[in-house]
Design an enzyme around this catalytic site. Structure first.
Site, PDB file in Angstrom:
ATOM      1  N   ALA A  83      35.861  78.981  -4.950  1.00  0.00           N
ATOM      2  CA  ALA A  83      37.026  78.324  -4.323  1.00  0.00           C
ATOM      3  C   ALA A  83      37.893  78.034  -5.381  1.00  0.00           C
ATOM      4  O   ALA A  83      37.781  78.062  -6.513  1.00  0.00           O
ATOM      5  CB  ALA A  83      36.586  77.147  -3.882  1.00  0.00           C
ATOM      6  N   ASP A  84      39.227  77.821  -4.808  1.00  0.00           N
ATOM      7  CA  ASP A  84      40.474  77.430  -5.683  1.00  0.00           C
ATOM      8  C   ASP A  84      40.604  76.244  -5.872  1.00  0.00           C
ATOM      9  O   ASP A  84      41.048  75.733  -6.914  1.00  0.00           O
ATOM     10  CB  ASP A  84      41.673  78.346  -5.100  1.00  0.00           C
ATOM     11  CG  ASP A  84      41.678  79.846  -4.904  1.00  0.00           C
ATOM     12  OD1 ASP A  84      41.100  80.397  -5.985  1.00  0.00           O
ATOM     13  OD2 ASP A  84      41.814  80.052  -4.007  1.00  0.00           O
TER      14      ASP A  84
ATOM     15  N   ASP B   4      29.762  81.411  -2.758  1.00  0.00           N
ATOM     16  CA  ASP B   4      31.259  81.872  -2.884  1.00  0.00           C
ATOM     17  C   ASP B   4      32.058  80.970  -3.741  1.00  0.00           C
ATOM     18  O   ASP B   4      31.449  79.620  -3.812  1.00  0.00           O
ATOM     19  CB  ASP B   4      31.964  82.180  -1.723  1.00  0.00           C
ATOM     20  CG  ASP B   4      33.279  82.866  -1.571  1.00  0.00           C
ATOM     21  OD1 ASP B   4      33.614  83.497  -2.749  1.00  0.00           O
ATOM     22  OD2 ASP B   4      33.724  83.264  -0.547  1.00  0.00           O
TER      23      ASP B   4
ATOM     24  N   GLY C  48      42.380  82.817  -3.324  1.00  0.00           N
ATOM     25  CA  GLY C  48      43.187  83.299  -4.523  1.00  0.00           C
ATOM     26  C   GLY C  48      42.974  84.910  -4.708  1.00  0.00           C
ATOM     27  O   GLY C  48      43.986  85.557  -5.381  1.00  0.00           O
ATOM     28  N   GLY C  49      41.982  85.245  -4.400  1.00  0.00           N
ATOM     29  CA  GLY C  49      41.732  86.866  -4.202  1.00  0.00           C
ATOM     30  C   GLY C  49      42.135  87.496  -3.141  1.00  0.00           C
ATOM     31  O   GLY C  49      41.953  88.672  -2.897  1.00  0.00           O
TER      32      GLY C  49
ATOM     33  N   GLU D  89      35.620  86.165   3.606  1.00  0.00           N
ATOM     34  CA  GLU D  89      34.942  85.175   3.214  1.00  0.00           C
ATOM     35  C   GLU D  89      34.572  84.109   4.227  1.00  0.00           C
ATOM     36  O   GLU D  89      33.303  83.353   4.159  1.00  0.00           O
ATOM     37  CB  GLU D  89      35.466  84.476   2.052  1.00  0.00           C
ATOM     38  CG  GLU D  89      35.803  85.392   0.969  1.00  0.00           C
ATOM     39  CD  GLU D  89      36.495  84.841  -0.101  1.00  0.00           C
ATOM     40  OE1 GLU D  89      36.372  85.130  -1.471  1.00  0.00           O
ATOM     41  OE2 GLU D  89      37.670  84.032  -0.021  1.00  0.00           O
TER      42      GLU D  89
ATOM     43  N   THR E 145      33.516  86.537  -3.261  1.00  0.00           N
ATOM     44  CA  THR E 145      34.571  87.124  -4.386  1.00  0.00           C
ATOM     45  C   THR E 145      35.111  86.309  -5.428  1.00  0.00           C
ATOM     46  O   THR E 145      35.433  85.116  -5.213  1.00  0.00           O
ATOM     47  CB  THR E 145      35.451  87.877  -3.334  1.00  0.00           C
ATOM     48  OG1 THR E 145      35.166  88.822  -2.489  1.00  0.00           O
ATOM     49  CG2 THR E 145      36.920  88.558  -4.072  1.00  0.00           C
ATOM     50  N   GLY E 146      35.410  86.868  -6.609  1.00  0.00           N
ATOM     51  CA  GLY E 146      36.095  86.324  -7.476  1.00  0.00           C
ATOM     52  C   GLY E 146      35.429  86.241  -8.962  1.00  0.00           C
ATOM     53  O   GLY E 146      34.247  86.941  -8.874  1.00  0.00           O
TER      54      GLY E 146
ATOM     55  N   LYS F 221      40.794  78.670  -0.499  1.00  0.00           N
ATOM     56  CA  LYS F 221      40.115  79.915  -0.920  1.00  0.00           C
ATOM     57  C   LYS F 221      41.122  80.885  -0.567  1.00  0.00           C
ATOM     58  O   LYS F 221      41.917  80.595   0.316  1.00  0.00           O
ATOM     59  CB  LYS F 221      38.793  79.992  -0.205  1.00  0.00           C
ATOM     60  CG  LYS F 221      37.596  79.416  -0.658  1.00  0.00           C
ATOM     61  CD  LYS F 221      36.204  79.845   0.099  1.00  0.00           C
ATOM     62  CE  LYS F 221      36.069  81.141  -0.163  1.00  0.00           C
ATOM     63  NZ  LYS F 221      36.005  81.714  -1.567  1.00  0.00           N
TER      64      LYS F 221
HETATM   65  C1  5RP Z   1      38.806  84.889  -3.359  1.00  0.00           C
HETATM   66  C2  5RP Z   1      38.399  83.465  -3.340  1.00  0.00           C
HETATM   67  C3  5RP Z   1      37.840  83.069  -4.624  1.00  0.00           C
HETATM   68  O1  5RP Z   1      36.393  82.629  -4.309  1.00  0.00           O
HETATM   69  C4  5RP Z   1      38.493  82.046  -5.308  1.00  0.00           C
HETATM   70  O2  5RP Z   1      39.795  82.543  -5.540  1.00  0.00           O
HETATM   71  C5  5RP Z   1      38.046  81.678  -6.641  1.00  0.00           C
HETATM   72  O3  5RP Z   1      38.218  82.636  -7.369  1.00  0.00           O
HETATM   73  P1  5RP Z   1      37.208  82.510  -8.984  1.00  0.00           P
HETATM   74  O4  5RP Z   1      35.956  82.243  -8.994  1.00  0.00           O
HETATM   75  O5  5RP Z   1      37.994  83.780  -9.544  1.00  0.00           O
HETATM   76  O6  5RP Z   1      38.284  81.111  -9.532  1.00  0.00           O
HETATM   77  O7  5RP Z   1      38.814  82.829  -2.677  1.00  0.00           O
HETATM   78  O8  5RP Z   1      39.816  85.146  -2.147  1.00  0.00           O
END
Ligand code: 5RP
Length: 213
Positions: free
Chosen positions: A82-83, A80, A95-96, A102, A28-29, A93
């Site tokens: 990551a933050d 996926d 942020g969303g 995940e 996600t993200g 992880k």
């Molecule tokens: C969502 C997540 C995302 O993978 C993480 O926040 C990274 O997001 P982005 O690709 O928008 O920077 O863990 O829960």
């Protein structure tokens, strides 16, 4: 959102790891949002599971075959974002707010590949650490956890309360163990390095390189 070029580069490189016949977990993200069209463009015969309604919607609109995760026992590959990624490969992880699904998807996959823009590579992981909490007993769980802020916004697709932990990190394994052991915590956003096989980091020039795996 920023760092689009770097995110796209990492996502496009990861899309090349997917092969015909694979069962693929989709994260996600905003970085994963670049993965999905790159994957769809390859017209592979694959079956996917999505870690969020947003990913599911985008993947389906691109023609990817998305199944309910209850149907599949294991996955070949999960990709996926990551933050934060530390030098050993520990991740933050969530942020969303999708970290529970995940982590379930990453754990089900034989290979877990992380795609990030290079700014997500950190020397040391720092707070916040995302949490998903049960609403039952929430006030008591919050009191026991200490420095936690509830995140404004909707609950998770599974009805969980999304929050962020802001305490002092003395050790990642110690903190992960403590959060794992806390009743009322459905899941936290710390992913151990052992779970992460490959990390691909994109740069602002449109290049991407493996920094792990
Ligand atoms: C969502 C997540 C995302 O993978 C993480 O926040 C990274 O997001 P982005 O690709 O928008 O920077 O863990 O829960």
């Amino acid at each position: 959102m920023g760092h689009e070029r770097a995110k796209r580069a990492a996502a496009e490189q990861a899309s090349l790891l997917v092969e015909d016949g694979m069962r693929v977990g989709l994260g996600t993200g905003t970085t994963v949002a670049f993965l999905l069209p790159a994957l769809a463009a390859r017209s592979l015969d694959i079956v996917c599971v999505a870690t969020s309604p947003a990913t599911e919607k985008q993947a389906r609109s691109l023609g990817l075959d998305v199944r309910a995760f209850a149907e599949l026992e294991r996955l070949d590959l999960a990709i996926d974002g990551a933050d934060q990624v530390d030098p050993a490969g520990w991740l933050v992880k969530g942020g969303g707010g999708a970290h529970t699904r995940e982590k379930i998807v990453a754990a089900a996959a034989e290979h877990f590949v992380v795609i990030v823009s290079a700014d997500k590579l950190v020397g040391e992981i720092t707070p916040p650490v995302p949490l998903e909490l049960l609403s039952f007993g929430l006030a008591s769980t919050l009191r026991q956890l200490g420095e936690v802020r509830l995140r404004p916004g909707p609950p998770s697709p599974d009805g969980g309360v999304i929050a962020d932990w802001y305490g002092e990190i003395r050790g990642l394994a110690e903190l992960a163990g403590r959060l794992d052991a806390q009743p009322g915590v459905v899941e936290h956003g710390l992913f151990p390095a052992e779970m992460v096989e490959t990390v691909i980091a994109g740069d602002e020039e449109g290049g991407a390189r493996k920094v792990k795996g």
